[in-house]
Enzyme design. Structure first.
Site, mmCIF file in Angstrom:
data_model
loop_
_atom_site.group_PDB
_atom_site.id
_atom_site.type_symbol
_atom_site.label_atom_id
_atom_site.label_comp_id
_atom_site.label_asym_id
_atom_site.label_seq_id
_atom_site.Cartn_x
_atom_site.Cartn_y
_atom_site.Cartn_z
ATOM 1 C CG ASP A 113 -46.380 31.943 -20.084
ATOM 2 O OD1 ASP A 113 -45.684 30.932 -21.006
ATOM 3 O OD2 ASP A 113 -47.673 31.984 -20.411
ATOM 4 C CG HIS A 158 -45.459 30.776 -31.405
ATOM 5 N ND1 HIS A 158 -44.355 31.356 -31.330
ATOM 6 C CD2 HIS A 158 -45.921 29.595 -30.883
ATOM 7 C CE1 HIS A 158 -43.752 30.222 -30.356
ATOM 8 N NE2 HIS A 158 -44.687 29.173 -30.170
HETATM 9 C C1 LIG Z 1 -44.856 27.104 -27.048
HETATM 10 S S1 LIG Z 1 -45.100 27.459 -25.509
HETATM 11 C C2 LIG Z 1 -43.287 27.696 -24.827
HETATM 12 C C3 LIG Z 1 -42.653 26.653 -24.809
HETATM 13 C C4 LIG Z 1 -41.267 26.701 -24.012
HETATM 14 N N1 LIG Z 1 -40.457 27.923 -24.275
HETATM 15 C C5 LIG Z 1 -40.694 25.428 -24.283
HETATM 16 O O1 LIG Z 1 -39.361 25.513 -24.721
HETATM 17 O O2 LIG Z 1 -40.902 24.440 -23.593
HETATM 18 C C6 LIG Z 1 -45.811 29.034 -25.814
HETATM 19 C C7 LIG Z 1 -46.315 29.709 -24.491
HETATM 20 O O3 LIG Z 1 -46.431 31.104 -24.479
HETATM 21 C C8 LIG Z 1 -47.552 31.549 -23.763
HETATM 22 N N2 LIG Z 1 -48.211 32.685 -24.361
HETATM 23 C C9 LIG Z 1 -49.210 32.493 -25.302
HETATM 24 N N3 LIG Z 1 -49.494 33.869 -25.619
HETATM 25 C C10 LIG Z 1 -48.842 34.714 -24.902
HETATM 26 C C11 LIG Z 1 -48.843 36.332 -25.121
HETATM 27 N N4 LIG Z 1 -49.632 36.881 -25.640
HETATM 28 N N5 LIG Z 1 -48.095 36.798 -24.381
HETATM 29 C C12 LIG Z 1 -47.054 35.923 -23.303
HETATM 30 N N6 LIG Z 1 -47.073 34.637 -23.346
HETATM 31 C C13 LIG Z 1 -47.861 33.987 -24.152
HETATM 32 C C14 LIG Z 1 -48.172 30.369 -23.547
HETATM 33 O O4 LIG Z 1 -48.870 30.403 -22.224
HETATM 34 C C15 LIG Z 1 -47.306 29.320 -23.623
HETATM 35 O O5 LIG Z 1 -46.827 28.784 -22.244
#
Ligand SMILES: C[S@@+](CC[C@H](N)C(=O)[O-])C[C@H]1O[C@@H](n2cnc3c(N)ncnc32)[C@H](O)[C@@H]1O
Length: 267
Positions: A113, A158
């Site tokens: 993350d 995403h």
């Molecule tokens: C939708 S949440 C994940 C949900 C989790 N997997 C669940 O099932 O509850 C998206 C996560 O991706 C992380 N994120 C966003 N951009 C990112 C990046 N460029 N690299 C790594 N992590 C990232 C965010 O900090 C967030 O915690």
């Protein structure tokens, strides 16, 4: 017409045909008539859904409900094994608990993350890396520290560029038989979907196929490209794309003919 003009003409005509076919597929999909819903099939209870529904408090999990069926379809064979699983996107840590519950105590779980607070979900069984999934140097460092993986779930930022970088950096780091699953591929004409369509078009490469009229066991034989040798399938679902690596490399795709009675109109 010289060779270069011929090349550009063939690229142009293939591109026009592709755009035309995409438009036709889009229209066919849009015009699909609504049909009455049949009774849902009764199937085995899905362990992911059961875990998710039982999570009334504690570390949060945020998933689309239909993902549970996709997970179970592709991940079932890894349950109870010493499986190495990575999820990109840790958020509140609950999905890490879900992977551990599903795969069992032999599983080694990794999380990535961008948010430093997610490091707090690290434990003996779970290793957390803080970094940006679009940063290829981050993946370079990650690969140096983590053995090859069986399963990657991309539930991070995403954005298509993040998804493409993650796919390209981690597909080669999957073990034979490994699964790459990318979530939240949202929207019509999503660029990551188009990228994966490119991957899939090339998966159908038939350039080297040869007919062997004398050999019914190898009636048509096609030596695989390096990618075909390594990757067996790509799957598209609503909001999810999955690529599966072959368990063993495949050197050749063959189309044998079995039987003795044949109509004369085809050789
Ligand atoms: C939708 S949440 C994940 C949900 C989790 N997997 C669940 O099932 O509850 C998206 C996560 O991706 C992380 N994120 C966003 N951009 C990112 C990046 N460029 N690299 C790594 N992590 C990232 C965010 O900090 C967030 O915690």
């Amino acid at each position: 017409m010289n060779g270069q003009s011929k090349f550009f003409e063939s690229v142009l005509s293939s591109s026009l045909m592709l755009v035309n076919c995409i438009g036709r597929g889009f229209t066919y999909n849009r015009n699909w008539a609504a049909t009455p819903h049949s009774q849902p099939r009764t199937s085995d209870p899905n362990p992911f859904r059961a875990f998710f529904n039982a999570r009334k408090e504690g570390r949060g999990i945020w998933k689309w409900d239909h993902y549970f069926d996709i997970y179970d379809r592709h991940f079932r064979g890894f349950r109870g094994r010493d499986v190495h699983v990575l999820e990109i996107g840790v958020y509140s840590g609950g999905s890490l608990d879900m992977w551990r519950d599903y795969f069992g105590p032999g599983a080694r779980i990794y999380g990535v993350d961008i948010e430093p607070a997610c490091k707090s979900y690290e434990s003996e069984a779970v290793k957390i890396f803080i970094g940006d999934q679009s940063d290829r140097n981050f993946w370079h460092r990650f690969r140096a520290q983590v053995p090859t993986l069986d399963i990657v779930i991309d539930d991070g930022g995403h954005h298509p560029e993040q998804q493409i970088a993650t796919f390209e950096e981690l597909l080669p780091h999957l073990r034979p038989g490994g699964i790459f699953l990318c979530e939240d591929v949202h929207g019509v004409f999503n660029p990551f979907t188009s990228y994966m369509h490119g991957v899939t078009h090339k998966l159908n490469d038939f350039e080297q196929a040869r007919e062997n009229t004398e050999d019914t066991h190898r009636r048509i034989a096609c030596p695989t490209t390096p990618f075909q040798a390594a990757v067996g399938s790509v799957h598209f679902y609503p909001f999810v794309t999955v690529a599966e690596r072959n368990a063993t490399p495949i050197a050749e795709l063959v189309a044998p003919k079995h039987g003795t009675q044949w109509q004369p109109h085809l050789k």
